[in-house]
Design a protein around this motif. Sequence first.
Motif, PDB file in Angstrom:
ATOM      1  N   LEU A  68       3.758   1.571  -1.232  1.00 57.05           N
ATOM      2  CA  LEU A  68       4.424   1.968  -2.624  1.00 57.05           C
ATOM      3  C   LEU A  68       3.324   2.076  -3.916  1.00 57.05           C
ATOM      4  O   LEU A  68       3.740   2.157  -4.908  1.00 57.05           O
ATOM      5  CB  LEU A  68       5.070   0.228  -2.834  1.00 57.05           C
ATOM      6  N   GLY A  69       1.946   1.947  -3.272  1.00 53.63           N
ATOM      7  CA  GLY A  69       1.131   2.639  -4.614  1.00 53.63           C
ATOM      8  C   GLY A  69       0.591   1.323  -4.947  1.00 53.63           C
ATOM      9  O   GLY A  69      -0.620   1.588  -5.778  1.00 53.63           O
TER      10      GLY A  69
ATOM     11  N   LYS B  17       0.779  -1.321   0.074  1.00 54.88           N
ATOM     12  CA  LYS B  17      -0.041   0.078   0.030  1.00 54.88           C
ATOM     13  C   LYS B  17       1.045   1.285   0.048  1.00 54.88           C
ATOM     14  O   LYS B  17       0.548   2.218  -0.500  1.00 54.88           O
ATOM     15  CB  LYS B  17      -0.929   0.040   1.149  1.00 54.88           C
TER      16      LYS B  17
ATOM     17  N   GLY C 144       0.471  -2.491  -9.101  1.00 53.91           N
ATOM     18  CA  GLY C 144       1.022  -2.381 -10.451  1.00 53.91           C
ATOM     19  C   GLY C 144       2.019  -1.263 -10.569  1.00 53.91           C
ATOM     20  O   GLY C 144       2.483  -0.893 -11.732  1.00 53.91           O
ATOM     21  N   THR C 145       2.515  -0.615  -9.610  1.00 56.46           N
ATOM     22  CA  THR C 145       3.385   0.311  -9.511  1.00 56.46           C
ATOM     23  C   THR C 145       4.884  -0.235  -9.934  1.00 56.46           C
ATOM     24  O   THR C 145       5.170  -1.257  -9.416  1.00 56.46           O
ATOM     25  CB  THR C 145       3.516   1.360  -8.293  1.00 56.46           C
ATOM     26  N   ALA C 146       5.750   0.816 -10.265  1.00 55.62           N
ATOM     27  CA  ALA C 146       7.285   0.513 -10.240  1.00 55.62           C
ATOM     28  C   ALA C 146       7.904   0.142  -8.982  1.00 55.62           C
ATOM     29  O   ALA C 146       8.758  -0.627  -8.923  1.00 55.62           O
ATOM     30  CB  ALA C 146       7.768   1.635 -11.158  1.00 55.62           C
ATOM     31  N   ASP C 147       7.502   0.802  -8.116  1.00 57.54           N
ATOM     32  CA  ASP C 147       8.009   0.893  -6.709  1.00 57.54           C
ATOM     33  C   ASP C 147       7.725  -0.433  -6.303  1.00 57.54           C
ATOM     34  O   ASP C 147       8.606  -1.329  -5.697  1.00 57.54           O
ATOM     35  CB  ASP C 147       7.529   1.654  -5.836  1.00 57.54           C
ATOM     36  N   TYR C 148       6.547  -0.911  -6.546  1.00 56.94           N
ATOM     37  CA  TYR C 148       6.016  -2.329  -5.836  1.00 56.94           C
ATOM     38  C   TYR C 148       6.872  -3.485  -6.805  1.00 56.94           C
ATOM     39  O   TYR C 148       7.152  -4.519  -6.113  1.00 56.94           O
ATOM     40  CB  TYR C 148       4.648  -2.600  -5.861  1.00 56.94           C
ATOM     41  N   LYS C 149       7.176  -3.370  -8.195  1.00 58.67           N
ATOM     42  CA  LYS C 149       7.939  -4.241  -8.866  1.00 58.67           C
ATOM     43  C   LYS C 149       9.339  -4.526  -8.212  1.00 58.67           C
ATOM     44  O   LYS C 149       9.929  -5.651  -8.146  1.00 58.67           O
ATOM     45  CB  LYS C 149       7.828  -3.711 -10.302  1.00 58.67           C
TER      46      LYS C 149
END
Length: 88
Positions: free
Chosen positions: A46-47, A44, A50-55
């Motif tokens: 990290l947004g 959460k 689907g976000t680049a940070d989560y990747k």
Amino acid sequence: MDREFMSEFYQKFYTYPSVEAIKDSEEYREKYDIRSKLEDEVAKLLGGIGTADYKIFDNFLSAMYDEYEVLLEGMYLLGAADRERMLK
């Protein structure tokens, strides 16, 4: 102990060693639940998934799990060596 043979045995017969080792452990289940909730909180922060940070976070987790698999095999081989020493 034939380390190479035992490593091949491990890889052939233990498809999911981490699951097999702790499948009935209440202690593990409790720690897993804590980690899982924290992982959801980080996702959460990290947004979302689907976000680049989560990747990046997901890649980190994958690398950590790969590391654990190497550790599990090493512990198995250590146990096999200990057993051989005890039988002597």
